[in-house]
Write an enzyme that holds these catalytic residues in place. Structure first.
Site, PDB file in Angstrom:
ATOM      1  CD  GLU A  57      -2.989  -1.020   2.293  1.00  0.00           C
ATOM      2  OE1 GLU A  57      -2.939  -0.093   3.120  1.00  0.00           O
ATOM      3  OE2 GLU A  57      -3.943  -1.820   2.239  1.00  0.00           O
ATOM      4  CD  GLU A 112      -3.396  -5.931   3.913  1.00  0.00           C
ATOM      5  OE1 GLU A 112      -4.225  -5.085   4.327  1.00  0.00           O
ATOM      6  OE2 GLU A 112      -2.167  -5.759   3.967  1.00  0.00           O
TER       7      GLU A 112
HETATM    8  C1  GAL Z   1      -4.549  -2.075   5.536  1.00  0.00           C
HETATM    9  C2  GAL Z   1      -3.078  -2.251   5.920  1.00  0.00           C
HETATM   10  C3  GAL Z   1      -2.882  -3.200   7.033  1.00  0.00           C
HETATM   11  C4  GAL Z   1      -3.944  -3.165   8.093  1.00  0.00           C
HETATM   12  C5  GAL Z   1      -5.327  -3.096   7.478  1.00  0.00           C
HETATM   13  C6  GAL Z   1      -6.463  -3.019   8.466  1.00  0.00           C
HETATM   14  O1  GAL Z   1      -4.735  -0.897   4.857  1.00  0.00           O
HETATM   15  O2  GAL Z   1      -2.311  -2.759   4.851  1.00  0.00           O
HETATM   16  O3  GAL Z   1      -1.596  -2.948   7.538  1.00  0.00           O
HETATM   17  O4  GAL Z   1      -3.725  -2.154   9.011  1.00  0.00           O
HETATM   18  O5  GAL Z   1      -5.390  -1.997   6.611  1.00  0.00           O
HETATM   19  O6  GAL Z   1      -6.518  -1.818   9.163  1.00  0.00           O
END
Ligand code: GAL
Length: 465
Positions: free
Chosen positions: A168, A369
């Protein structure tokens, strides 16, 4: 029981975390920007919980990885912390204890039947590099990142076959240089755009190094993890459509295009030129970006971005801001995750799949994710102490249905990783919202499988649901 949704053979059913959010700070030779931020402003973190211990993975990785196996995961992403692996930030010389630790984590991951995916940067710049060189604003820091990457590749590429350069990166740009949600909370559009460029360059240079070292010839692949937040216009009016096109260009395509196609979107370059915030770069750097595109893409998807045409044209803002080109649209009736404040819109999984298929060479990609952060999950414990997170199971099933539809229609998606296997630390939200298949009692550091952990085990076993 036969599946309604079956996924391609060999599909990754895994989960992701990162070093700074799970390991704890034990034995690190350097501090990251987050370590430092917590030192100077602990009240910026939910309940003042900082990054010192997090989920204790540094000490409990053996037991933790065995639990991941127990819930049926076949792949696992974490990150190597720059501040742990590298003892000498200028030369890239590694730290002995870190070599031992990451070697062991990788070996244990493989021993437990999981493919390790290693990421190199998850918001965790060494704070010294910010103090000395202004961090990602500096091309010297780009070179230091490449040294760090080289050290990691040489140490671990015999067993790690999937690498990602950044997680990200747009969050670094937004959080540190535009919207002030990450230290050093600078507000400066011009610097933001230089950082955007420099990180694209750092990623391409690390990819170049990986290939020069020949790891691609030994079955290694290298990619990047991007948070895609598809923009949806309020209406189909020309003005709204234009607003959403610009939002997509700034927030999504500014990393996606260089990573996959080797060039920045021309619309982005035009706008930034016109606004006098274009980065400084050389022809040689542009060639490096062109020639070193990714092998595979990781997509983090949590929420869409609803936008509309700007109501009032605001001139002379002190600093350039992306939202000079659009307003956020508060769509009536949208579904919300009230804890995280994010809209829930599973349909985007399909839209992303089709966009990659049609506009990004149908490159191999996976969901790196996706997840649902919920506060106060304790109240969902049943009489056996198991957290009944049915909302999470429903959330995943809905998202997976749309992903499945995209795959059926030819999108080249090879896996699904949830965020996250074991409840972990979420930056300034610390342990407010929990995301894991496995719950964590922060005080005792005990870990217990939730209902969703049993669910993913079945899904993984049946390659679908
Ligand atoms: C994403 C990030 C993660 C985690 C997730 C949930 O944007 O890559 O590190 O924090 O959000 O908050």
């Amino acid at each position: 029981m036969s599946n309604k949704y079956t996924f391609p053979k060999g599909f990754w059913w895994g989960s992701a975390t990162s070093g700074p959010q799970s390991e704890g700070n034990f034995n690190k030779p350097h501090k990251s920007v987050f370590d430092y931020w917590y030192e100077i402003e602990p009240e910026a973190f939910f309940n003042k919980v900082g990054p010192e211990v997090t989920s204790n993975f540094y000490n409990s990785y053996k037991e933790d990885l065995a639990m991941l196996k127990e819930i049926g995961l076949n792949s696992f992403r974490t990150s190597i912390q720059w501040t742990r692996l590298i003892k000498d930030l200028e030369t890239g010389e590694p730290d002995k204890d870190a070599i031992r630790f990451y070697n062991d984590v990788i070996d244990e991951t493989i021993k437990n039947g999981m493919v390790p995916v290693m990421n190199l940067h998850h918001f965790d710049l060494p704070v010294e590099l910010y103090d000395k060189y202004s961090g990602w604003e500096s091309k010297h820091v780009v070179e230091l990142f490449v040294k760090f990457a080289e050290t990691a590749f040489k140490l671990f590429s015999d067993r790690v076959k999937y690498w990602t350069t950044f997680n990200e990166p747009m969050v670094v740009v937004e959080g540190q240089y535009i919207y002030q949600f990450h230290y050093p909370k600078v507000v400066d559009g011009k610097k933001a755009m230089q950082v955007l460029y420099n990180i694209n360059l750092a990623s391409a240079k690390a990819i170049k190094k990986f290939r020069e070292l020949g790891f691609n010839k030994e079955g290694g692949q290298i990619g990047i993890v991007l948070n895609l937040t598809p923009a949806y216009p309020r209406s189909n009016s020309e003005e709204d459509l234009n607003a959403s096109k610009i939002a997509d260009t700034i927030f999504n395509y500014s990393f996606l295009d260089p990573a996959v196609k080797g060039e920045f979107p021309s619309l982005l370059v035009e706008l930034l030129k016109e606004d006098d915030v274009l980065w400084e770069g050389t022809g040689e750097e542009i060639d490096i970006i062109k020639e070193n595109t990714i092998d595979f893409l990781g997509v983090n998807y949590y929420q869409p971005r609803r936008v509309m045409a700007k109501k009032y044209i605001v001139e002379d803002e002190e600093y350039w801001m992306p939202h000079k080109y659009f307003d956020y649209y508060d769509m009536p009736g949208k579904r919300m995750n009230p804890y995280r404040g994010w809209e829930i819109y599973p349909q985007s999984m399909y839209d992303i799949a089709i966009n990659i298929r049609d506009n990004y060479n149908n490159i191999p990609w996976y969901i790196s994710e996706n997840g649902m952060g919920v506060e106060g999950e304790e109240k969902y414990r049943d009489e056996n102490g198991e957290i009944q997170d049915v909302y999470r199971i429903e959330f995943f099933e809905e998202h997976l249905q749309y992903l499945h539809k995209g795959i059926e229609e030819g999108s080249n998606c090879f896996g699904f990783h949830s965020w996250t296997p074991i409840d972990c630390w979420s930056w300034s939200n610390a342990y407010k919202n929990r995301y894991g298949y496995i719950g964590l009692d922060l005080e005792t550091q005990t870990k217990k499988i939730k209902k969703s952990g049993k669910w993913i085990k079945e899904v993984s076993k049946n390659n679908g649901f």
